[in-house]
Design an enzyme around this catalytic site. Structure first.
Site, PDB file in Angstrom:
ATOM      1  N   GLU A 145      41.094  51.639  41.636  1.00 60.77           N
ATOM      2  CA  GLU A 145      41.102  50.555  40.648  1.00 60.77           C
ATOM      3  C   GLU A 145      39.783  49.772  40.745  1.00 60.77           C
ATOM      4  OE1 GLU A 145      44.754  48.202  40.291  1.00 60.77           O
ATOM      5  OE2 GLU A 145      43.511  46.408  40.092  1.00 60.77           O
ATOM      6  N   ARG A 152      45.550  48.845  33.495  1.00 58.41           N
ATOM      7  CA  ARG A 152      44.303  48.584  34.241  1.00 58.41           C
ATOM      8  C   ARG A 152      43.109  49.308  33.616  1.00 58.41           C
ATOM      9  NH1 ARG A 152      47.611  45.902  35.766  1.00 58.41           N
ATOM     10  NH2 ARG A 152      48.121  45.197  37.866  1.00 58.41           N
ATOM     11  N   SER A 165      44.118  45.127  44.927  1.00 60.52           N
ATOM     12  CA  SER A 165      44.588  46.522  44.968  1.00 60.52           C
ATOM     13  C   SER A 165      43.400  47.475  44.876  1.00 60.52           C
ATOM     14  CB  SER A 165      45.496  46.813  43.776  1.00 60.52           C
ATOM     15  OG  SER A 165      46.517  45.867  43.721  1.00 60.52           O
TER      16      SER A 165
END
Ligand SMILES: Cc1cc2nc3c(=O)[nH]c(=O)nc-3n(C[C@H](O)[C@H](O)[C@H](O)COP(=O)(O)OP(=O)(O)OC[C@H]3O[C@@H](n4cnc5c(N)ncnc54)[C@H](O)[C@@H]3O)c2cc1C
Length: 338
Positions: free
Chosen positions: A334, A164, A238
């Site tokens: 995130e 990520r 998320s």
């Protein structure tokens, strides 16, 4: 190209929170982009490149120019019997592009079906799902430096992809605008089906021939059953990254919680589920006004209507503090907080 002033960003972010932009424009091609770059009025303004707004949380108004990237186009660069190199405009919708690849017989992206957003944002956080990351098929990322407005191409290794993460989310955050991405896709029909949820789907449905299009169907069905549709309930997927911890730390948490599961990253590091940690703290389904830690997936924070960006951020920070207290593990956001 019209440049608007003081416009609401509510319909441009999937959390559906209110924030305004001092200036806002939609760029449809490189000519419009270049005309914006040479316009002295905006030279020194702060710039935010916006795709689908599905990985952003606005906590305040944006005091600069928001450039909504609508640059389209798909161009085949080269092709042989085994593979295809394909250049895709950054403003294309990600899932429409995935659907196009699967229906054209190009495999590699099917596990990334139904991720919201644009093609141009896909390298920013190296989107990933169901055992695949987009870095596995990215050849180059093309765009403009937002400081000197020079064109630049990054090879896969120059993108410094990680879990990520990439150079565009760290060192070059808000300093580079992606205008196109070149993907290297296979035509061999091979699939990655060893992710547990996919394996279960295949065995439940008794699927014998596992094709990329079956994987796409599986991923779409699984995602729809677990994740809130941002058109209906505000969210950005998320909220936290899954933490990577040492083997020792893993063993110590597991001795208290035997149901802890881990995914080996290397000999010393194990990735664990942030959603599991949040759930173990008893936070799943907790609601404060219109903000909820989603009751079907604790990793997702949702806005049932009137929540502000600040309210959502406060809940995210509370979650982070509670998890830190309970497990001594620090969760990282995130979502891009602005
Ligand atoms: C329901 C849901 C499920 C999701 N599931 C996943 C998942 O499984 N895996 C996953 O990885 N992500 C997931 N996400 C997060 C999100 O969809 C991805 O990160 C997506 O790539 C964001 O695309 P976007 O166009 O909406 O980017 P935006 O939210 O508009 O932007 C995100 C960041 O990228 C920057 N950016 C965007 N476009 C450009 C560009 N052209 N050039 C330079 N910078 C740019 C922005 O400035 C911002 O910092 C999910 C989100 C939702 C709402």
């Amino acid at each position: 190209m019209t440049i608007q002033k003081n416009i609401s960003l509510k319909e441009y972010n999937t959390f559906h929170v209110e924030a305004s932009a001092k200036y806002f424009c939609e760029v449809n091609d490189l000519i419009e982009l270049e005309s914006l770059f040479v316009d002295d009025r905006f030279r020194d303004e702060k710039k935010l490149i916006l795709g689908g707004g599905s990985n952003i949380l606005f906590t305040k108004d944006f005091n600069g120019i928001v450039i909504k990237n609508n640059i389209g186009g798909i161009e085949v660069i080269s092709e042989d019997q085994e593979s295809i190199l394909i250049k895709v405009g950054a403003g294309n919708d990600w899932d429409e592009f995935v659907e196009y690849t699967v229906s054209s017989g190009f495999n590699g992206l099917e596990n990334l079906s139904l991720i919201p957003g644009t093609v141009g944002a896909s390298p920013i956080q190296n989107i990933g799902a169901y055992g695949v990351e987009v870095k596995d098929v990215i050849e180059t990322v093309n765009g403009f430096d937002l400081e000197d407005f020079k064109e630049k191409t990054f090879t896969n290794s120059e993108c410094r992809f990680d879990y990520r993460d990439s150079i565009f989310k760290s060192e070059l955050k808000n300093k580079f605008m992606v205008t196109s991405v070149v993907f290297n896709l296979s035509k061999d029909g091979k699939v990655k089906s060893n992710y547990e949820a996919i394996k279960n789907y295949i065995s439940e449905k008794n699927i014998r021939e596992i094709t990329p299009s079956e994987i796409r169907k599986a991923v779409i069905e699984i995602r729809k059953s677990k994740l809130p549709d941002p058109q209906e309930i505000g969210n950005a997927g998320s909220f936290f990254r899954n933490p990577v911890i040492t083997k020792e730390k893993f063993e110590s948490v597991k001795s208290k919680y035997p149901d802890l599961r881990g995914y080996k990253v290397n000999d010393n590091s194990i990735k664990i589920s942030a959603g599991w940690l949040i759930e173990k703290c008893g936070l799943k389904g907790k609601r404060s006004k219109d903000v909820e830690i989603y009751d079907k997936q604790a990793l997702v924070i949702v806005n049932y209507g009137s929540a502000s960006g600040i309210e959502i951020k406060n809940i995210a920070e509370e979650i982070r503090d509670i998890v830190l207290d309970e497990f001594n593990i620090s969760l990282q956001f995130e979502v891009n907080i602005l």
